[in-house]
Design a protein around this motif. Structure first.
Motif, mmCIF file in Angstrom:
data_model
loop_
_atom_site.group_PDB
_atom_site.id
_atom_site.type_symbol
_atom_site.label_atom_id
_atom_site.label_comp_id
_atom_site.label_asym_id
_atom_site.label_seq_id
_atom_site.Cartn_x
_atom_site.Cartn_y
_atom_site.Cartn_z
ATOM 1 N N LEU A 96 0.832 -1.199 0.000
ATOM 2 C CA LEU A 96 0.000 0.000 0.000
ATOM 3 C C LEU A 96 0.866 1.249 0.000
ATOM 4 C CD1 LEU A 96 -2.801 -1.009 2.523
ATOM 5 C CD2 LEU A 96 -2.708 -1.363 0.054
ATOM 6 N N GLU A 97 0.477 2.209 -0.837
ATOM 7 C CA GLU A 97 1.247 3.429 -0.988
ATOM 8 C C GLU A 97 0.461 4.620 -0.457
ATOM 9 O OE1 GLU A 97 2.671 3.863 -4.955
ATOM 10 O OE2 GLU A 97 3.408 1.814 -5.037
ATOM 11 N N ALA A 98 0.781 5.003 0.744
ATOM 12 C CA ALA A 98 0.129 6.156 1.359
ATOM 13 C C ALA A 98 0.973 6.605 2.548
ATOM 14 C CB ALA A 98 -1.279 5.801 1.821
ATOM 15 N N LEU A 99 0.762 7.818 2.967
ATOM 16 C CA LEU A 99 1.304 8.356 4.217
ATOM 17 C C LEU A 99 0.120 8.844 5.015
ATOM 18 C CD1 LEU A 99 4.363 10.473 3.078
ATOM 19 C CD2 LEU A 99 4.427 8.515 4.598
ATOM 20 N N MET A 100 0.211 8.757 6.320
ATOM 21 C CA MET A 100 -0.910 9.148 7.158
ATOM 22 C C MET A 100 -0.448 10.100 8.250
ATOM 23 S SD MET A 100 -3.648 6.774 9.204
ATOM 24 C CE MET A 100 -2.628 6.164 10.511
ATOM 25 N N ILE A 101 -1.269 11.093 8.516
ATOM 26 C CA ILE A 101 -1.126 11.918 9.713
ATOM 27 C C ILE A 101 -2.280 11.519 10.621
ATOM 28 C CG2 ILE A 101 -1.268 14.220 10.721
ATOM 29 C CD1 ILE A 101 -0.001 15.333 8.217
ATOM 30 N N ALA A 102 -1.959 11.241 11.875
ATOM 31 C CA ALA A 102 -2.978 10.936 12.882
ATOM 32 C C ALA A 102 -2.735 11.873 14.056
ATOM 33 C CB ALA A 102 -2.875 9.485 13.331
ATOM 34 N N ALA A 103 -3.807 12.380 14.620
ATOM 35 C CA ALA A 103 -3.663 13.338 15.716
ATOM 36 C C ALA A 103 -4.833 13.227 16.683
ATOM 37 C CB ALA A 103 -3.594 14.758 15.160
ATOM 38 N N ASN A 104 -4.519 13.497 17.943
ATOM 39 C CA ASN A 104 -5.561 13.668 18.947
ATOM 40 C C ASN A 104 -5.255 14.956 19.684
ATOM 41 O OD1 ASN A 104 -3.528 13.047 20.795
ATOM 42 N ND2 ASN A 104 -4.367 11.035 21.322
ATOM 43 N N LYS A 105 -5.929 15.209 20.792
ATOM 44 C CA LYS A 105 -5.731 16.484 21.490
ATOM 45 C C LYS A 105 -4.320 16.654 22.052
ATOM 46 C CE LYS A 105 -7.695 14.782 25.824
ATOM 47 N NZ LYS A 105 -6.446 14.621 26.514
ATOM 48 N N ASP A 106 -3.569 15.550 22.144
ATOM 49 C CA ASP A 106 -2.245 15.612 22.754
ATOM 50 C C ASP A 106 -1.081 15.584 21.778
ATOM 51 O OD1 ASP A 106 -3.311 15.564 25.397
ATOM 52 O OD2 ASP A 106 -3.692 13.411 25.128
ATOM 53 N N THR A 107 -1.249 14.971 20.621
ATOM 54 C CA THR A 107 -0.092 14.776 19.754
ATOM 55 C C THR A 107 -0.473 14.637 18.289
ATOM 56 O OG1 THR A 107 1.974 13.537 19.563
ATOM 57 C CG2 THR A 107 -0.014 12.249 19.901
ATOM 58 N N ILE A 108 0.519 14.852 17.439
ATOM 59 C CA ILE A 108 0.416 14.619 16.002
ATOM 60 C C ILE A 108 1.466 13.571 15.651
ATOM 61 C CG2 ILE A 108 0.761 15.583 13.686
ATOM 62 C CD1 ILE A 108 0.063 18.323 14.808
ATOM 63 N N VAL A 127 2.078 15.969 4.876
ATOM 64 C CA VAL A 127 2.429 14.875 3.976
ATOM 65 C C VAL A 127 1.782 15.142 2.627
ATOM 66 C CG1 VAL A 127 2.716 13.134 5.793
ATOM 67 C CG2 VAL A 127 0.490 13.399 4.690
ATOM 68 N N GLY A 128 2.325 14.512 1.605
ATOM 69 C CA GLY A 128 1.751 14.608 0.275
ATOM 70 C C GLY A 128 2.592 15.440 -0.659
ATOM 71 N N SER A 129 2.063 15.630 -1.850
ATOM 72 C CA SER A 129 2.830 16.279 -2.909
ATOM 73 C C SER A 129 3.192 17.725 -2.588
ATOM 74 C CB SER A 129 2.055 16.203 -4.221
ATOM 75 O OG SER A 129 0.761 16.716 -4.049
ATOM 76 N N GLY A 130 2.338 18.440 -1.910
ATOM 77 C CA GLY A 130 2.622 19.830 -1.553
ATOM 78 C C GLY A 130 3.040 19.998 -0.102
ATOM 79 N N ALA A 131 3.503 18.913 0.516
ATOM 80 C CA ALA A 131 3.798 18.920 1.952
ATOM 81 C C ALA A 131 4.822 19.969 2.355
ATOM 82 C CB ALA A 131 4.258 17.541 2.407
ATOM 83 N N MET A 132 5.891 20.087 1.605
ATOM 84 C CA MET A 132 6.936 21.025 2.024
ATOM 85 C C MET A 132 6.467 22.471 1.935
ATOM 86 S SD MET A 132 9.243 19.120 3.194
ATOM 87 C CE MET A 132 7.966 17.946 3.634
ATOM 88 N N TYR A 133 5.622 22.770 0.949
ATOM 89 C CA TYR A 133 5.072 24.126 0.840
ATOM 90 C C TYR A 133 4.126 24.408 2.012
ATOM 91 C CZ TYR A 133 6.571 23.123 -3.938
ATOM 92 O OH TYR A 133 7.284 22.737 -5.037
ATOM 93 N N ALA A 134 3.241 23.456 2.283
ATOM 94 C CA ALA A 134 2.284 23.626 3.375
ATOM 95 C C ALA A 134 2.988 23.681 4.725
ATOM 96 C CB ALA A 134 1.252 22.498 3.359
ATOM 97 N N LEU A 135 4.008 22.852 4.901
ATOM 98 C CA LEU A 135 4.763 22.837 6.154
ATOM 99 C C LEU A 135 5.458 24.176 6.388
ATOM 100 C CD1 LEU A 135 5.780 21.146 8.598
ATOM 101 C CD2 LEU A 135 7.713 20.474 7.148
ATOM 102 N N ALA A 136 6.120 24.694 5.366
ATOM 103 C CA ALA A 136 6.806 25.984 5.500
ATOM 104 C C ALA A 136 5.806 27.096 5.819
ATOM 105 C CB ALA A 136 7.577 26.308 4.227
ATOM 106 N N ALA A 137 4.676 27.092 5.128
ATOM 107 C CA ALA A 137 3.661 28.121 5.375
ATOM 108 C C ALA A 137 3.100 28.004 6.785
ATOM 109 C CB ALA A 137 2.541 28.001 4.343
ATOM 110 N N ALA A 138 2.821 26.779 7.228
ATOM 111 C CA ALA A 138 2.258 26.580 8.568
ATOM 112 C C ALA A 138 3.242 27.030 9.644
ATOM 113 C CB ALA A 138 1.883 25.112 8.773
ATOM 114 N N ARG A 139 4.514 26.709 9.469
ATOM 115 C CA ARG A 139 5.516 27.154 10.453
ATOM 116 C C ARG A 139 5.592 28.671 10.517
ATOM 117 N NH1 ARG A 139 10.317 22.678 9.524
ATOM 118 N NH2 ARG A 139 9.366 21.093 10.865
ATOM 119 N N ALA A 140 5.613 29.308 9.368
ATOM 120 C CA ALA A 140 5.687 30.772 9.353
ATOM 121 C C ALA A 140 4.441 31.386 9.989
ATOM 122 C CB ALA A 140 5.855 31.271 7.921
ATOM 123 N N LEU A 141 3.278 30.856 9.670
ATOM 124 C CA LEU A 141 2.040 31.395 10.235
ATOM 125 C C LEU A 141 1.950 31.154 11.736
ATOM 126 C CD1 LEU A 141 -0.379 30.384 7.359
ATOM 127 C CD2 LEU A 141 0.254 32.724 8.013
#
Length: 176
Positions: A96-108, A127-141
């Motif tokens: 199977l080819e996928a990546l998963m993010i799982a999160a609850n109130k305490d952790t990601i 995660v995913g094709s635009g992950a690095m763009y989204a990650l950089a934007a989220a960190r800056a925000l």
């Protein structure tokens, strides 16, 4: 081969939000769906998950992960380790080819088929094709604004969709 999605998650002291875009791409140049929902709440609405990769594979892994959460009484880390172990060792699941993010109130957590279960240091994961763009934007925000996790994940995906051809701006956000 399907290229599908960008998922981003952000946690602050008491909230967690996860967002995913809706694009599913076939090959290098064909968008076959723009409104796919790749995030959802599971396990009594206390866990958020999001997948990047093959859509069918993501559904299979989602079901397996929910089973592991049931078996561990909602222990996110233990269920993630058990899923990663199963995913890596099972003859069928390891394909199977996928990546998963799982999160609850305490952790990601980021969970992969290679057996990795990674907890990001800063409460931000993508995660995913635009992950690095989204990650950089989220960190800056997160560092430079007072936006909520929901606003940060939405804005991060909008930014990623402006750069990554495999990410669109049809964004779904879930939070707990």
């Amino acid at each position: 081969m399907f290229k599908a999605t960008t998922i981003v998650a952000v946690k602050d002291q008491d909230r967690i939000a996860i967002a995913g875009d809706g694009q599913v791409t076939f090959g290098e140049n064909t968008i076959i769906k723009s409104t796919a929902k790749k995030i959802r709440k599971i396990y009594k609405d206390s866990v958020l998950i999001g997948f990047a990769g093959s859509v069918a594979d993501a559904f299979t892994l989602s079901e397996k992960f929910e089973e592991k959460l049931e078996q561990t009484n909602g222990n996110l880390k233990k269920a993630a380790v058990e899923l990663a172990s199963l995913w890596r060792s099972d003859k069928i699941l390891r394909r199977l080819e996928a990546l998963m993010i799982a999160a609850n109130k305490d952790t990601i957590l980021i969970i992969s088929g290679n057996g990795e279960v990674i907890e990001p240091d800063d409460g931000i994961a993508a995660v995913g094709s635009g992950a690095m763009y989204a990650l950089a934007a989220a960190r800056a925000l997160k560092r430079n604004t007072k936006l909520s996790p929901e606003e940060i994940v939405r804005e991060s995906l909008i930014i990623a969709s402006e750069i990554c051809v495999y990410t669109n701006n049809n964004i779904v956000v879930e939070s707990i």
